[in-house]
Design an enzyme around this catalytic site. Structure first.
Site, PDB file in Angstrom:
ATOM      1  N   ASP A 200     125.201 -22.413  19.236  1.00 17.80           N
ATOM      2  CA  ASP A 200     124.828 -23.490  20.414  1.00 17.80           C
ATOM      3  C   ASP A 200     124.845 -25.126  19.557  1.00 17.80           C
ATOM      4  O   ASP A 200     124.055 -25.220  18.600  1.00 17.80           O
ATOM      5  CB  ASP A 200     123.776 -23.230  20.839  1.00 17.80           C
ATOM      6  CG  ASP A 200     123.345 -24.037  22.100  1.00 17.80           C
ATOM      7  OD1 ASP A 200     124.072 -25.202  22.278  1.00 17.80           O
ATOM      8  OD2 ASP A 200     122.212 -23.871  22.722  1.00 17.80           O
ATOM      9  N   GLU A 226     128.798 -22.711  21.996  1.00 16.67           N
ATOM     10  CA  GLU A 226     128.303 -23.319  23.230  1.00 16.67           C
ATOM     11  C   GLU A 226     128.305 -24.617  23.317  1.00 16.67           C
ATOM     12  O   GLU A 226     127.652 -25.362  22.117  1.00 16.67           O
ATOM     13  CB  GLU A 226     126.909 -22.496  23.418  1.00 16.67           C
ATOM     14  CG  GLU A 226     126.219 -23.075  24.492  1.00 16.67           C
ATOM     15  CD  GLU A 226     124.904 -22.218  24.780  1.00 16.67           C
ATOM     16  OE1 GLU A 226     123.906 -22.893  25.567  1.00 16.67           O
ATOM     17  OE2 GLU A 226     124.831 -20.930  24.279  1.00 16.67           O
ATOM     18  N   GLU A 252     125.678 -26.078  31.272  1.00 17.70           N
ATOM     19  CA  GLU A 252     124.174 -25.920  31.450  1.00 17.70           C
ATOM     20  C   GLU A 252     123.540 -27.358  31.873  1.00 17.70           C
ATOM     21  O   GLU A 252     122.675 -27.754  32.593  1.00 17.70           O
ATOM     22  CB  GLU A 252     123.153 -25.733  30.385  1.00 17.70           C
ATOM     23  CG  GLU A 252     123.345 -26.701  29.156  1.00 17.70           C
ATOM     24  CD  GLU A 252     122.407 -26.183  28.094  1.00 17.70           C
ATOM     25  OE1 GLU A 252     121.473 -26.862  27.855  1.00 17.70           O
ATOM     26  OE2 GLU A 252     123.002 -25.175  27.342  1.00 17.70           O
ATOM     27  N   HIS A 302     122.141 -19.939  31.712  1.00 19.35           N
ATOM     28  CA  HIS A 302     121.315 -20.415  31.077  1.00 19.35           C
ATOM     29  C   HIS A 302     119.707 -20.571  31.085  1.00 19.35           C
ATOM     30  O   HIS A 302     119.493 -20.577  32.452  1.00 19.35           O
ATOM     31  CB  HIS A 302     121.477 -22.167  30.604  1.00 19.35           C
ATOM     32  CG  HIS A 302     120.786 -22.801  29.733  1.00 19.35           C
ATOM     33  ND1 HIS A 302     119.691 -23.667  30.053  1.00 19.35           N
ATOM     34  CD2 HIS A 302     120.954 -23.140  28.483  1.00 19.35           C
ATOM     35  CE1 HIS A 302     119.140 -24.164  29.285  1.00 19.35           C
ATOM     36  NE2 HIS A 302     119.782 -23.910  28.122  1.00 19.35           N
TER      37      HIS A 302
END
Length: 388
Positions: A200, A226, A252, A302
């Protein structure tokens, strides 16, 4: 039945240690709960995405803007309420904090509807396709320490998270492309043969740097990459998805069906990650999910926040149709933050005990089956941690 009051509860405490990701370090944990009361004594709970000062701003929107619009309305008319609020706020923000605030109110209305009808939310959504879901654990946050210390800690944390029973683990990056690749190699080695790992970036790279890191991840077998670039950079997402083997995930930071339409038509995501506590609540999440499936894009929500957010997502994951169907369909996972979070672990009168479930149920978590969200916050806990 009529809505009589809407209250925001902002909770906060000092974390045992400072944590960070590619955009900032933080030393407090914040949660923004929304409580909707009715004249029949039924109370619903929701949650707004957004930490610290964002939660404070959202409280003003919930109580000062949205509440006057809908007090006196029937809470069962969730779609009517949603569109009234959205249309009246449209000129002042179709994204961001107005939508985060609407999300918390909307989730609370779904909780009320489930309690009123004596049904869990997943039944209001059409039923449960699954009674439990696999979970992945994320950790490996950034700290004010050397690269060598990061490397040693990430190796230990990755092994520990899989050792807890989680099916996969997710790490943060953000030290810079060269250092980040070293961190990723460390985690890839630590989990080899034991489970999946994901990365991420919290949109910290330019497209060229994302390709540099992404090509290294291709060789390591990362499951997804991500938010590699800024959420506004739709062309970057499309180029990365076309040019890398690793799955590209994100979303997200997007709000509502219109923003998600642009993301999905752009074909820049392998995995969609909507945030129900931000994008417009359960009412709008269902529209976003339908758009994702219409574009044959699988969804892994998320999840960030308190036990209210976790419970909400468990219902959504239960009600999510398999994509594609079959004898052994692809399954969504519950995202679980393994760092210190009292608002998730200690908020409820009957805790979800996610980590115990993961350890004792082959990495899976059961769906709450009580009416509405199937969980209730402890009011004494709320009083003890109330910040505003």
């Amino acid at each position: 039945m009529k809505i009589t009051e809407i209250q925001s509860h902002i909770l906060q405490y000092d974390l045992p240690e400072e944590l960070g990701y590619s955009q900032q370090y933080y030393a407090q944990r914040t949660a923004h709960l929304v409580e909707v009361s009715t004249d029949e004594g039924i109370t619903g709970w929701g949650e707004c995405f957004g930490p610290g000062p964002i939660a404070v701003a959202n409280k003003g929107i919930v109580e000062g803007v949205i509440a006057p619009m809908i007090v006196g309305m029937d809470p069962i008319e969730r779609d009517v309420i949603w569109h009234k609020v959205y249309n009246l706020m449209r000129d002042h923000g179709q994204k961001g904090m107005p939508m985060q605030s609407l999300s918390g109110v909307d989730i609370a209305l779904w909780d009320i509807a489930g309690k009123f009808m004596g049904q869990p939310i997943y039944n209001l959504l059409g039923g449960a396709h699954r009674r439990c879901v696999p979970a992945y654990g994320y950790g490996m946050m950034l700290k004010r320490e050397s690269l060598a210390d990061h490397v040693a800690r990430f190796a230990d944390e990755a092994s520990a998270i899989l050792g807890m029973g989680f099916k996969a683990t997710k790490m943060k990056t953000g030290l810079g492309p060269i250092a980040d690749i070293q961190l990723c190699k460390t985690v890839a080695k630590a989990v080899e043969g034991k489970g999946l790992f994901m990365v991420d970036a919290n949109h910290c790279y330019t497209t060229s740097d994302a390709f540099y890191v992404g090509r290294a991840l291709d060789e390591m077998g990362a499951y997804w990459f991500e938010e590699p670039v800024a959420p506004e950079d739709l062309s970057g997402y499309r180029e990365l998805r076309a040019g890398l083997k690793t799955n590209i995930s994100g979303g997200e930071a997007e709000f509502g069906r219109w923003g998600w339409r642009n993301i999905l038509e752009n074909r820049g995501l392998d995995i969609a990650q909507p945030e129900v506590c931000a994008l417009g609540g359960i009412t709008e999440y269902q529209r976003v999910l339908a758009l994702c499936h219409a574009h044959f894009t699988p969804v892994i929500n998320h999840v960030w926040g308190s036990a209210i957010a976790v419970a909400t997502n468990l219902h959504l994951l239960a009600a999510m149709p398999p994509l594609p169907g079959g004898l052994n369909p692809w399954e969504p996972m519950l995202e679980f933050d393994t760092t210190h979070n009292s608002f998730r672990d200690d908020l409820l009168t009957e805790p979800l005990n996610i980590q115990d479930q993961v350890a004792n149920n082959r990495g899976r978590v059961n769906i709450p089956n009580g009416p509405g969200l199937g969980v209730e916050p402890d009011r004494d806990f709320i009083k003890a941690f109330k910040f505003l």
